[in-house]
Design a protein around this motif. Structure first.
Motif, PDB file in Angstrom:
ATOM      1  N   SER A 164     -11.155   4.592  -2.671  1.00  0.00           N
ATOM      2  CA  SER A 164     -10.093   5.395  -2.066  1.00  0.00           C
ATOM      3  C   SER A 164      -8.730   5.143  -2.693  1.00  0.00           C
ATOM      4  N   ILE A 165      -8.438   3.883  -3.008  1.00  0.00           N
ATOM      5  CA  ILE A 165      -7.104   3.575  -3.513  1.00  0.00           C
ATOM      6  C   ILE A 165      -7.131   2.806  -4.829  1.00  0.00           C
ATOM      7  N   LEU A 215       0.857  -1.183   0.000  1.00  0.00           N
ATOM      8  CA  LEU A 215       0.000   0.000   0.000  1.00  0.00           C
ATOM      9  C   LEU A 215       0.892   1.231   0.000  1.00  0.00           C
ATOM     10  N   SER A 216       0.476   2.261  -0.706  1.00  0.00           N
ATOM     11  CA  SER A 216       1.230   3.504  -0.668  1.00  0.00           C
ATOM     12  C   SER A 216       1.040   4.183   0.678  1.00  0.00           C
ATOM     13  N   ALA A 222      -7.224   7.672   8.420  1.00  0.00           N
ATOM     14  CA  ALA A 222      -7.964   8.855   8.860  1.00  0.00           C
ATOM     15  C   ALA A 222      -9.434   8.507   9.084  1.00  0.00           C
ATOM     16  N   ALA A 223      -9.972   7.631   8.227  1.00  0.00           N
ATOM     17  CA  ALA A 223     -11.372   7.214   8.371  1.00  0.00           C
ATOM     18  C   ALA A 223     -11.589   6.399   9.641  1.00  0.00           C
ATOM     19  N   VAL A 224     -10.518   5.812  10.162  1.00  0.00           N
ATOM     20  CA  VAL A 224     -10.604   4.999  11.374  1.00  0.00           C
ATOM     21  C   VAL A 224     -10.281   5.829  12.611  1.00  0.00           C
ATOM     22  N   GLY A 225      -9.920   7.098  12.406  1.00  0.00           N
ATOM     23  CA  GLY A 225      -9.652   7.990  13.527  1.00  0.00           C
ATOM     24  C   GLY A 225      -8.202   8.097  13.929  1.00  0.00           C
ATOM     25  N   VAL A 226      -7.274   7.745  13.036  1.00  0.00           N
ATOM     26  CA  VAL A 226      -5.845   7.816  13.333  1.00  0.00           C
ATOM     27  C   VAL A 226      -5.233   8.930  12.487  1.00  0.00           C
ATOM     28  N   ASP A 227      -4.534   9.863  13.115  1.00  0.00           N
ATOM     29  CA  ASP A 227      -3.986  10.990  12.363  1.00  0.00           C
ATOM     30  C   ASP A 227      -2.654  10.616  11.699  1.00  0.00           C
ATOM     31  N   GLU A 228      -2.198  11.491  10.799  1.00  0.00           N
ATOM     32  CA  GLU A 228      -1.008  11.192   9.989  1.00  0.00           C
ATOM     33  C   GLU A 228       0.248  10.954  10.824  1.00  0.00           C
ATOM     34  N   PRO A 229       0.560  11.795  11.838  1.00  0.00           N
ATOM     35  CA  PRO A 229       1.774  11.517  12.627  1.00  0.00           C
ATOM     36  C   PRO A 229       1.748  10.140  13.280  1.00  0.00           C
ATOM     37  N   ALA A 230       0.580   9.734  13.769  1.00  0.00           N
ATOM     38  CA  ALA A 230       0.481   8.413  14.402  1.00  0.00           C
ATOM     39  C   ALA A 230       0.680   7.304  13.378  1.00  0.00           C
ATOM     40  N   LEU A 246      -2.510   4.751   2.795  1.00  0.00           N
ATOM     41  CA  LEU A 246      -2.635   4.279   4.167  1.00  0.00           C
ATOM     42  C   LEU A 246      -3.045   5.427   5.092  1.00  0.00           C
ATOM     43  N   ILE A 247      -2.472   6.603   4.876  1.00  0.00           N
ATOM     44  CA  ILE A 247      -2.833   7.765   5.693  1.00  0.00           C
ATOM     45  C   ILE A 247      -4.311   8.106   5.501  1.00  0.00           C
ATOM     46  N   ASP A 248      -4.771   8.078   4.248  1.00  0.00           N
ATOM     47  CA  ASP A 248      -6.185   8.381   3.975  1.00  0.00           C
ATOM     48  C   ASP A 248      -7.108   7.357   4.626  1.00  0.00           C
ATOM     49  N   LEU A 249      -6.771   6.079   4.504  1.00  0.00           N
ATOM     50  CA  LEU A 249      -7.620   5.035   5.070  1.00  0.00           C
ATOM     51  C   LEU A 249      -7.650   5.102   6.592  1.00  0.00           C
TER      52      LEU A 249
END
Length: 280
Positions: A276-277, A38-39, A48-56, A43-46
């Motif tokens: 999304s991907i 996965l790119s 985000a939908a689960v509630g995890v931000d980019e730094p995490a 992964l960052i976009d997906l």
């Protein structure tokens, strides 16, 4: 990767799951048709939908890379990560366990793992115990571990892969006499702890079954959380026969909920990912 991946990475724990657990779930569900890749952007976009931000996400990717679960791979100048060969094998084994509906029956018998490790190789003893526990074995006696007989092939494969086959013997066994098997099962496995975990799963994920007008994005988020919360349970409870479990066992109700949610959420969740991907 360590021979036995940490439970906090290749196993899950529901809504309180760490971002890296959610990432492994997403990879396990949606990347293997693409060679396990996965790119980073996808992964960052997906996540985000689960509630995890980019730094995490980026921090968790680094942790998973250090653990040997993910490997950095570029495709057409696009940064991404793919599952390691060992992680793909562990997830393949996990599919068979996680999506198995059937419980063992008393007529199926038991699998005994008996091992002896020289004192000079204590690390192998620890590794063997850890692996058997991770696969859901209970402890019948010192050096004697027990599980439903259907785990024979998976256990043989895992011990061979980890270089532990030379330290153990596997036996098919039946309980013939002396003592109540249901009482012994309670000694061999921590059923009180299992009941707590199953009850938590029911409380956390039961509401998802009754949501109204669920979007594909919400279905995806619910499905990732549900699967992350469920995927360790078939290892802690390896399909123990219902006849040996307490009446009204919470694990049976939790399994029913999981498979209902799987049937309800899997298709719209995959549709969201496809859009999304562009997995199609």
């Amino acid at each position: 990767m360590t021979a036995v991946p940490e439970a906090t990475e290749l196993d899950g724990s529901g809504r309180s799951a760490q971002p890296r657990q959610l990432i492994v779930t997403v990879y396990g569900l949606y990347s293997r048709t693409e060679g396990g890749w996965l790119s980073v952007a996808s992964l960052i976009d997906l996540l985000a939908a689960v509630g995890v931000d980019e730094p995490a996400v980026r921090s968790s990717i680094s942790r998973l890379k250090r653990r040997g679960i993910l490997e950095a791979v570029r495709r057409d100048a696009t940064a991404g990560y793919e599952l390691s060969a060992e992680a793909r094998e562990i997830l393949r084994e996990g599919d068979e366990r996680i999506f198995r509906r059937e419980r063992a029956t008393p007529a199926d018998g038991w699998l005994l793992a008996v091992f002896s490790v020289p004192e000079t190789e204590r690390h192998k003893r620890h590794l063997l115990r850890t692996q058997l526990a991770r696969m859901g074995f209970g402890t019948a006696a010192s050096g004697v571990w027990i599980a439903p007989a259907h785990l024979h092939a998976a256990t043989e494969e895992a011990l061979t892969r980890l270089g532990l086959a030379g330290y153990a013997d596997l036996f098919r066994a039946d309980h013939l006499s002396f003592g109540d098997v249901a009482a012994k099962v309670r000694d061999w496995w921590d059923l009180d702890r299992l009941d707590e975990l199953y009850t938590t799963f029911l409380d956390e994920h039961g509401p998802a079954l009754h949501r109204k007008s669920v979007t594909e994005e919400q279905a995806f988020a619910d499905y990732v959380h549900v699967l992350t919360g469920w995927r360790r349970m078939p290892y802690l409870d390896p399909g123990l026969p219902a006849e040996f479990l307490p009446a009204g066992w919470s694990g049976i109700r939790a399994a029913e909920l999981f498979f209902q949610l799987h049937a309800q959420l899997e298709t719209p969740a995959r549709a969201y990912v496809a859009k999304s991907i562009n997995l199609g």
